[in-house]
Design a protein around this motif. Structure first.
Motif, mmCIF file in Angstrom:
data_model
loop_
_atom_site.group_PDB
_atom_site.id
_atom_site.type_symbol
_atom_site.label_atom_id
_atom_site.label_comp_id
_atom_site.label_asym_id
_atom_site.label_seq_id
_atom_site.Cartn_x
_atom_site.Cartn_y
_atom_site.Cartn_z
ATOM 1 N N VAL A 192 4.304 7.468 11.632
ATOM 2 C CA VAL A 192 4.298 6.220 12.405
ATOM 3 C C VAL A 192 4.252 5.020 11.467
ATOM 4 C CG1 VAL A 192 3.014 4.829 14.073
ATOM 5 C CG2 VAL A 192 3.251 7.289 14.433
ATOM 6 N N TYR A 193 3.431 5.093 10.435
ATOM 7 C CA TYR A 193 3.363 3.998 9.467
ATOM 8 C C TYR A 193 4.729 3.747 8.835
ATOM 9 C CZ TYR A 193 -1.633 2.803 9.181
ATOM 10 O OH TYR A 193 -2.878 2.318 9.443
ATOM 11 N N LEU A 194 5.447 4.817 8.528
ATOM 12 C CA LEU A 194 6.756 4.670 7.909
ATOM 13 C C LEU A 194 7.775 4.050 8.861
ATOM 14 C CD1 LEU A 194 6.927 8.075 5.994
ATOM 15 C CD2 LEU A 194 6.747 5.798 4.968
ATOM 16 N N ARG A 195 7.556 4.192 10.166
ATOM 17 C CA ARG A 195 8.497 3.651 11.158
ATOM 18 C C ARG A 195 8.264 2.170 11.467
ATOM 19 N NH1 ARG A 195 7.392 8.426 14.319
ATOM 20 N NH2 ARG A 195 6.432 7.158 15.955
ATOM 21 N N HIS A 196 7.223 1.585 10.888
ATOM 22 C CA HIS A 196 6.899 0.199 11.225
ATOM 23 C C HIS A 196 6.737 -0.670 9.967
ATOM 24 C CE1 HIS A 196 6.318 0.720 15.576
ATOM 25 N NE2 HIS A 196 5.895 1.924 15.262
ATOM 26 N N PRO A 197 7.785 -0.769 9.153
ATOM 27 C CA PRO A 197 7.684 -1.596 7.938
ATOM 28 C C PRO A 197 7.501 -3.085 8.246
ATOM 29 C CG PRO A 197 9.950 -0.914 8.322
ATOM 30 C CD PRO A 197 9.114 -0.134 9.287
ATOM 31 N N ASP A 198 7.793 -3.484 9.486
ATOM 32 C CA ASP A 198 7.611 -4.885 9.868
ATOM 33 C C ASP A 198 6.149 -5.312 9.795
ATOM 34 O OD1 ASP A 198 7.770 -2.908 12.128
ATOM 35 O OD2 ASP A 198 6.793 -4.554 13.202
ATOM 36 N N ALA A 199 5.224 -4.347 9.761
ATOM 37 C CA ALA A 199 3.801 -4.666 9.721
ATOM 38 C C ALA A 199 3.253 -4.744 8.299
ATOM 39 C CB ALA A 199 3.005 -3.622 10.511
ATOM 40 N N TYR A 200 4.074 -4.430 7.289
ATOM 41 C CA TYR A 200 3.581 -4.364 5.917
ATOM 42 C C TYR A 200 3.300 -5.748 5.347
ATOM 43 C CZ TYR A 200 5.527 0.413 5.985
ATOM 44 O OH TYR A 200 5.832 1.720 6.294
ATOM 45 N N ASP A 201 2.389 -5.774 4.386
ATOM 46 C CA ASP A 201 2.165 -7.019 3.652
ATOM 47 C C ASP A 201 3.281 -7.210 2.620
ATOM 48 O OD1 ASP A 201 1.562 -5.285 1.535
ATOM 49 O OD2 ASP A 201 -0.594 -5.655 1.612
ATOM 50 N N ALA A 202 3.265 -8.346 1.952
ATOM 51 C CA ALA A 202 4.369 -8.709 1.054
ATOM 52 C C ALA A 202 4.527 -7.702 -0.087
ATOM 53 C CB ALA A 202 4.144 -10.111 0.499
ATOM 54 N N GLU A 203 3.408 -7.223 -0.643
ATOM 55 C CA GLU A 203 3.478 -6.296 -1.774
ATOM 56 C C GLU A 203 4.109 -4.967 -1.356
ATOM 57 O OE1 GLU A 203 0.558 -4.183 -5.109
ATOM 58 O OE2 GLU A 203 -0.310 -5.324 -3.436
ATOM 59 N N THR A 204 3.665 -4.422 -0.249
ATOM 60 C CA THR A 204 4.211 -3.141 0.205
ATOM 61 C C THR A 204 5.666 -3.285 0.623
ATOM 62 O OG1 THR A 204 2.000 -2.493 0.954
ATOM 63 C CG2 THR A 204 3.868 -1.233 1.836
ATOM 64 N N ALA A 205 6.005 -4.402 1.275
ATOM 65 C CA ALA A 205 7.389 -4.638 1.684
ATOM 66 C C ALA A 205 8.306 -4.732 0.470
ATOM 67 C CB ALA A 205 7.476 -5.912 2.519
ATOM 68 N N ALA A 206 7.821 -5.389 -0.606
ATOM 69 C CA ALA A 206 8.629 -5.530 -1.820
ATOM 70 C C ALA A 206 8.851 -4.176 -2.491
ATOM 71 C CB ALA A 206 7.949 -6.492 -2.789
ATOM 72 N N LEU A 207 7.804 -3.335 -2.519
ATOM 73 C CA LEU A 207 7.955 -2.005 -3.106
ATOM 74 C C LEU A 207 8.938 -1.167 -2.305
ATOM 75 C CD1 LEU A 207 4.212 -1.299 -3.990
ATOM 76 C CD2 LEU A 207 6.088 -1.477 -5.627
ATOM 77 N N LEU A 208 8.864 -1.293 -0.986
ATOM 78 C CA LEU A 208 9.784 -0.558 -0.131
ATOM 79 C C LEU A 208 11.220 -1.006 -0.374
ATOM 80 C CD1 LEU A 208 9.950 1.524 2.217
ATOM 81 C CD2 LEU A 208 9.879 -0.426 3.773
ATOM 82 N N ALA A 209 11.412 -2.319 -0.523
ATOM 83 C CA ALA A 209 12.751 -2.861 -0.762
ATOM 84 C C ALA A 209 13.324 -2.379 -2.093
ATOM 85 C CB ALA A 209 12.713 -4.383 -0.722
ATOM 86 N N SER A 210 12.435 -2.097 -3.050
ATOM 87 C CA SER A 210 12.883 -1.640 -4.371
ATOM 88 C C SER A 210 13.170 -0.146 -4.393
ATOM 89 C CB SER A 210 11.824 -1.970 -5.429
ATOM 90 O OG SER A 210 10.677 -1.153 -5.262
ATOM 91 N N GLY A 211 12.925 0.514 -3.254
ATOM 92 C CA GLY A 211 13.189 1.947 -3.175
ATOM 93 C C GLY A 211 11.988 2.819 -3.415
ATOM 94 N N ASP A 212 10.806 2.225 -3.532
ATOM 95 C CA ASP A 212 9.583 2.984 -3.789
ATOM 96 C C ASP A 212 8.706 2.946 -2.539
ATOM 97 O OD1 ASP A 212 7.350 4.223 -4.677
ATOM 98 O OD2 ASP A 212 6.971 2.906 -6.374
ATOM 99 N N SER A 213 8.565 4.057 -1.850
ATOM 100 C CA SER A 213 7.699 4.119 -0.674
ATOM 101 C C SER A 213 6.291 4.500 -1.101
ATOM 102 C CB SER A 213 8.217 5.139 0.346
ATOM 103 O OG SER A 213 7.316 5.237 1.420
ATOM 104 N N THR A 214 5.394 3.533 -1.100
ATOM 105 C CA THR A 214 4.019 3.786 -1.545
ATOM 106 C C THR A 214 3.207 4.557 -0.514
ATOM 107 O OG1 THR A 214 3.369 1.638 -0.669
ATOM 108 C CG2 THR A 214 3.974 1.735 -2.988
ATOM 109 N N LEU A 215 3.799 4.832 0.633
ATOM 110 C CA LEU A 215 3.100 5.617 1.646
ATOM 111 C C LEU A 215 3.393 7.104 1.516
ATOM 112 C CD1 LEU A 215 3.609 3.267 4.705
ATOM 113 C CD2 LEU A 215 1.458 3.795 3.575
ATOM 114 N N VAL A 216 4.190 7.443 0.508
ATOM 115 C CA VAL A 216 4.498 8.846 0.244
ATOM 116 C C VAL A 216 4.184 9.129 -1.218
ATOM 117 C CG1 VAL A 216 6.246 10.652 0.261
ATOM 118 C CG2 VAL A 216 6.307 8.852 2.000
ATOM 119 N N TYR A 217 3.089 9.817 -1.456
ATOM 120 C CA TYR A 217 2.701 10.217 -2.804
ATOM 121 C C TYR A 217 3.709 11.257 -3.301
ATOM 122 C CZ TYR A 217 -0.412 12.175 -6.436
ATOM 123 O OH TYR A 217 -0.963 12.613 -7.614
ATOM 124 N N PRO A 218 4.095 11.185 -4.562
ATOM 125 C CA PRO A 218 5.117 12.121 -5.053
ATOM 126 C C PRO A 218 4.694 13.584 -4.898
ATOM 127 C CG PRO A 218 4.085 10.896 -6.865
ATOM 128 C CD PRO A 218 3.655 10.239 -5.611
#
Length: 375
Positions: A329-355
């Motif tokens: 559910v968290y992954l389906r709602h990126p509109d709720a992320y703060d600026a830091e998490t949104a920027a990481l997501l935009a760069s291709g790094d999903s910080t909500l998924v540990y490697p």
């Protein structure tokens, strides 16, 4: 401590009743009456007290069919856990909540229904004679007290003879079907004379501070703000709570109001030290965490520490089916992320998924962790 049915508003056709989360920290439920309209804010489960089973089975202190709208601050059980019971009792009006709260609420309430069914079945197995005699019929009694003040100082003694679930999966699906989604920072008409604006509370995904503007039949107006549970500033993933500056009445959560918390950076440093110690000794680190909210924050922090080279990459098991569903559910709602998490997501790094993280959707998968190879 606030008496359970105290009216705190000026003399007008607007009243506010505290039906839970008064003198305690669970069972959040507030009933706002504006003229002949009734609006309920939250409908939570009582948790943790000696009388929690009986309190959750007491009849609602109002006619469920006489409530015209329900608003939800967020999807934790102490704020939504009795809502399907309200629907089972006759409520059929709209439920206003954010999209993310609705998605999480479905997970939480279906899990609750499943656990209640299992508990009832287990009790019936151990008490077959009582079960056959129909002891599942609800019977909750309350010892009467003389005054509201006395109730506030000494909660009533409750007794229950029911072991039936409060609700089942059908009730949950009916409840979710009543939801009317609302967006943050948008004024939504609720009932005649009442409109609401949901503001980001930064507590868990979809959580909201609810600002209600009420006008009684005589034209008197009032703004009432319900904080719900508030997040701490500068925590991972979500935006900080929205600051509000104007209200006539504020109903604010104060669970940790008398405590001073250490800075978040200190907690991260302590976690980093523990992870490095466990890695050095070849041990196992068990981190108990709430399935919704806290688990996602822990994953974010661990991923960040690995990415920065502050801890080694170790196998991570998310040993909770509910937490795994919440992650999705968290992954389906990126509109709720703060600026830091949104920027990481935009760069291709999903910080909500540990490697390489692994989820355990079943008991068998959970048991299999024991045999997993050590790094």
């Amino acid at each position: 401590m606030v008496p359970a049915s105290c009216r705190i508003l000026p003399a007008m056709a607007i009243s506010l009743q505290f039906l839970g989360a008064a003198g305690g920290v669970t069972g959040s439920q507030f009933l706002l009456t504006v003229g002949d309209r009734r609006v309920l804010v939250d409908c939570g489960l009582f948790q943790g007290g000696m009388d929690e089973i009986a309190r959750n089975r007491m009849a609602f202190s109002y006619d469920p069919d006489g409530v015209h709208a329900v608003l939800l601050t967020h999807a934790h059980n102490d704020h939504i856990g009795r809502l399907p019971a309200l629907v089972r009792a006759g409520y059929a009006g709209p439920v206003f909540a954010t999209d993310a709260t609705t998605d999480l609420a479905q997970i939480v309430l279906l899990d609750s229904a499943k656990l209640q069914a299992h508990a009832a079945a287990r009790w019936a197995r151990h008490h077959p004679e009582a079960a056959q005699a129909g002891e599942s019929e609800a019977a909750v009694n309350e010892i009467e007290m003389a005054t509201i003040a006395e109730r506030a100082e000494r909660p009533p003694h409750l007794r229950t003879e029911t072991h039936a679930p409060l609700f089942d999966e059908k009730d949950v699906r009916r409840t979710i079907g009543l939801v009317k989604p609302v967006a943050y920072s948008t004024v939504s008409p609720i009932v005649p004379g009442v409109e609401a604006t949901f503001h980001d509370a930064g507590h868990i995904l979809g959580s909201a501070i609810i600002e209600l503007r009420a006008r009684d039949p005589d034209g008197a107006e009032m703004t009432i703000v319900f904080s719900g549970d508030l997040g701490r500033p500068n925590t991972p993933i979500l935006r900080d709570p929205t600051p509000l500056t104007t209200a006539d009445v504020v109903v604010v959560e104060s669970t940790y109001g008398d405590r001073e918390h250490s800075p978040g950076s200190q907690a991260v440093d302590e976690l980093m030290g523990v992870v490095n110690d466990v890695a050095k000794e070849g041990g196992v680190l068990l981190i108990p965490a709430f399935a919704i909210g806290r688990t996602q924050e822990v994953i974010w922090v661990l991923d960040d520490l690995v990415r920065r080279g502050r801890v080694p990459r170790l196998p991570l098991f998310v040993d909770s089916p509910m937490a795994c569903e919440a992650n999705d559910v968290y992954l389906r709602h990126p509109d709720a992320y703060d600026a830091e998490t949104a920027a990481l997501l935009a760069s291709g790094d999903s910080t909500l998924v540990y490697p390489g993280q692994e989820c355990t959707p079943s008991v068998a998968a959970s048991k299999a962790i024991i045999g997993s190879p050590r790094p």
